[in-house]
Design a protein around this motif. Structure first.
Motif, short mmCIF file in Angstrom:
data_model
loop_
_atom_site.label_atom_id
_atom_site.label_comp_id
_atom_site.label_asym_id
_atom_site.label_seq_id
_atom_site.Cartn_x
_atom_site.Cartn_y
_atom_site.Cartn_z
N GLY A 258 0.77 -1.29 0.17
CA GLY A 258 0.08 0.12 -0.04
C GLY A 258 0.86 1.00 0.16
N GLU A 259 0.93 1.96 1.13
CA GLU A 259 1.67 2.97 1.27
C GLU A 259 3.26 2.70 1.85
N GLY A 260 4.24 3.09 1.20
CA GLY A 260 5.36 2.78 1.43
C GLY A 260 6.11 3.85 2.40
N PRO A 261 7.47 3.45 2.92
CA PRO A 261 8.02 4.23 3.72
C PRO A 261 8.83 5.49 2.97
N TYR A 262 8.96 5.59 1.50
CA TYR A 262 9.26 6.81 0.92
C TYR A 262 8.31 7.03 -0.38
N VAL A 263 8.34 8.20 -0.55
CA VAL A 263 7.29 8.58 -1.53
C VAL A 263 8.09 9.46 -2.76
N PHE A 264 7.70 9.23 -4.14
CA PHE A 264 8.28 9.75 -5.11
C PHE A 264 7.25 10.53 -5.86
N LEU A 265 7.56 11.83 -6.46
CA LEU A 265 6.64 12.72 -6.76
C LEU A 265 7.30 13.49 -7.85
N LEU A 266 6.45 13.58 -9.22
CA LEU A 266 6.84 14.40 -10.47
C LEU A 266 5.95 15.41 -10.64
N ALA A 267 6.30 16.61 -10.58
CA ALA A 267 5.30 17.83 -10.61
C ALA A 267 5.73 18.77 -11.29
N GLN A 268 4.87 19.47 -12.11
CA GLN A 268 5.16 20.45 -13.11
C GLN A 268 4.60 21.93 -12.74
#
Length: 660
Positions: A648-658
């Motif tokens: 489900g929700e992991g210990p790290y998060v990656f985000l790509l934003a514009q």
């Protein structure tokens, strides 16, 4: 491109940023093959500590093997055989640039024979060491390995058939020799650039003589320096400009000491202009009245700089030796002199200056004569003819993750490699290419060097020690010591901002996000990686305490770890979306990464890497026991952990934003 893309491995002892005729040949060939659609890897030595173990230079993957000792210009690399075996098996053909050390040569022959991969040799020159008992022993060892390499090769590329016929190494293999067009590329220099170069380096000279060569015994520069008096008598005020590695040339300290008195005699009439980029090399050649290549033995087989000088309209004086004589003899654009003859050298230079206009040939004639435009295509044809049939490929994601883990293991301790390798993979997989990248919180630059395919425009970090380390790595065009809330760049100057495990360490994010928004171009990209709200749940020590019924101690341990790590924002992807939306960004993609079980070992590996952490805090660099010997074991173990899926929700998060 006329052929299917190949995987080509190019092997040589020294590669860029080292500068020599051999490295320029390899660089131009590698980049030319990449431009024609092939995948090219260069296997070379880690001859300078500031260089990354692996990097991408102009689309060419460069893999360097650690050097434990140096004997003259030779290097000792205990790990070379292992690296060569893996790389050779992954490629369709291997191009070996000779001369190469015996250990490299034999390792490549064995690896190619084991994997069934064909070898092609680009034979640059013979070996000629100083006349001494020890030197003769070393030369015999090198030549014996060279003969084994030539016998194992499918094809041998040479720059001159005349040189090959006079080489005792090549004579038995003439049937396998193919004359290869020289890799000549000269950037055009305008008249104003040439005039500015001459005004800067030789403002009062009547005649400018140029030498494009590193300071090395085989270049024979002492014979040109010894001709100062007859040159000045015949030509008046003479300025000698020498471009290339000077005092710092590898393995040439004794030779430099021999030159020192002669250099002192010239005084300000000799200037060392250093290693120039291609555009300035054209300005150097154009600013000279004549260039000189006074080489004294067979370690010079052609002299690419002669043709480059001719293309810039400047004639050449060269020694009359096999291979070296070819450019002048074929073009007529210069004079040939016996080696080690100072008087003949001075006479030829004076004669050529006086009759310069009569011997200059148009650049088009020179290009046609030496087929400089077809170099990459000619090499491609030879390699295609030799390349093996390609076996089925393994899944690229698997190969890529393992490779990234290994690179991060080389750069730091295992716990760090676990996280950074996955982040590198996510960025490579999801982030579009962009110009003018800003690496926010760049640190020592290792992450950018491993992850990004091209050099980075800007690196910013508040730690001056880290900035100095990043500068030695050469990955960044510009490095800035500063804070994220005051980025000293112009508005809309960046196409992408990389914030890899950075924003969670900043207490107030409004101002840094506003600054990032300001420096990004319209629709520019922001990449964020950060620990999430589930970061410390799976920590090994905390889980162990909970199993013992010590939940309060587990909670305090997690709090202590986050305080020590200066984590001010442990947020979910939804929280980050809201924050970035308020700052003027639209999140186009997010995903969690790493698993709870991976974080169990991530925590415990901190204690296994305690010496490395102490080294980082004390001297500012990662060091950990077991890296040279156990790197393969660590790579396999960390890769298995990195592949584990989160629930489900992991210990790290990656985000790509514009940017909106």
């Amino acid at each position: 491109m006329l052929h299917d893309a190949m995987r080509i491995l190019i092997a040589l002892t020294y590669y860029r940023p080292h500068v020599s005729g051999l490295t320029m040949y390899a660089q131009r060939l590698a980049e030319g093959l990449v431009a024609r659609g092939h995948s090219v890897t260069v296997l070379t030595s880690h001859y300078a500590q500031h260089l990354p173990i692996e990097e991408c230079r102009s689309g060419v993957r460069v893999v360097r093997v650690r050097v434990v000792a140096r004997i003259g210009k030779g290097v000792m690399m205990p790990g070379y055989s292992r690296v060569a075996r893996a790389l050779v098996a992954a490629h369709d053909v291997v191009l070996v640039n000779y001369p190469i050390t015996p250990f490299e040569s034999d390792a490549l022959v064995c690896a190619a024979r084991h994997a069934g991969v064909p070898l092609v040799v680009a034979y640059q020159c013979d070996i000629e060491l100083p006349r001494s008992f020890w030197s003769r022993v070393v030369q015999r060892v090198i030549e014996s390995a060279g003969r084994r390499l030539l016998r194992a090769s499918t094809r041998i590329l040479v720059l001159s058939i005349g040189y090959a016929r006079t080489s005792r190494m090549l004579r038995p293999h003439l049937d396998a020799c193919v004359v290869q067009a020289p890799p000549i590329t000269v950037c055009a220099a305008g008249a104003s650039e040439v005039a500015a170069f001459r005004a800067r380096h030789a403002p009062d000279a009547d005649v400018v003589i140029g030498v494009a060569a590193r300071i090395a015994a085989e270049k024979g520069i002492e014979h040109l320096l010894a001709a100062r008096q007859p040159l000045c008598q015949a030509l008046g005020r003479v300025q000698l400009l020498i471009a290339g590695a000077g005092r710092e040339a590898l393995g040439e300290r004794r030779y430099w000491a021999r030159l020192a008195p002669l250099i002192a005699d010239w005084g300000p009439q000799v200037a060392f202009v250093g290693q120039l980029p291609d555009a300035q090399m054209a300005a150097l050649f154009g600013a000279c009245d004549v260039t000189c290549l006074p080489s004294v033995n067979r370690t010079e087989s052609f002299g690419l700089v002669q043709v480059e000088s001719m293309l810039c309209g400047t004639p050449v004086v060269a020694t009359d030796l096999p291979g070296i004589r070819d450019p002048v003899a074929r073009s007529g654009m210069g004079r040939l002199v016996p080696p080690r003859d100072c008087a003949a050298l001075a006479t030829a230079i004076a004669d050529l200056v006086g009759q310069r206009a009569a011997c200059v040939r148009p650049p088009e004639e020179i290009r046609a004569l030496f087929a400089t435009e077809t170099f990459a295509a000619d090499c491609e044809r030879q390699l295609v003819a030799c390349a093996r049939a390609r076996p089925p490929e393994t899944p690229p994601e698997t190969d890529e993750l393992t490779r990234l883990v290994r690179l991060h293991i080389e750069a730091g301790p295992p716990f760090r490699a676990l996280v950074r390798a996955v982040e590198s993979l996510l960025i490579r997989r999801h982030v579009p290419l962009a110009r003018s990248v800003l690496d926010l919180g760049c640190g020592d630059g290792q992450f950018a060097a491993i992850t990004l395919a091209t050099p980075v425009a800007y690196g910013l970090d508040p730690d001056q020690i880290a900035i100095d380390q990043a500068r030695r790595g050469g990955m960044f065009a510009d490095l800035i010591c500063g804070q994220a809330d005051r980025i000293p760049l112009e508005d809309r100057s960046c196409g992408m901002v990389l914030a890899n495990s950075v924003l969670e360490h900043i207490v107030e994010l409004d101002r840094p996000l506003a600054e990032i928004h300001r420096v990004l171009v319209d629709h520019g990209w922001l990449v964020v990686t950060a620990p999430s709200h589930r970061f410390a749940e799976g920590f090994g020590v905390a889980v162990g305490l909970e199993r013992l019924g010590l939940s309060a101690c587990a909670r305090r341990y997690r709090d202590w770890f986050n305080r020590l790590s200066r984590h001010y924002h442990l947020d979910s992807a939804d929280t980050w979306r809201t924050r970035l939306d308020a700052a003027g960004f639209s999140v186009t993609h997010h995903e969690y990464y790493l698993s709870r079980s991976a974080m169990f070992w991530f925590d415990l590996l901190h204690y296994a890497s305690a010496p490395s952490l102490l080294a980082r805090w004390s001297v500012g660099r990662w060091h950990w026991l077991g890296r040279p010997v156990l790197a393969s074991t660590w790579t396999a173990a960390i890769t298995r952990l990195a592949r584990r899926a989160h629930d489900g929700e992991g210990p790290y998060v990656f985000l790509l934003a514009q940017k909106r």
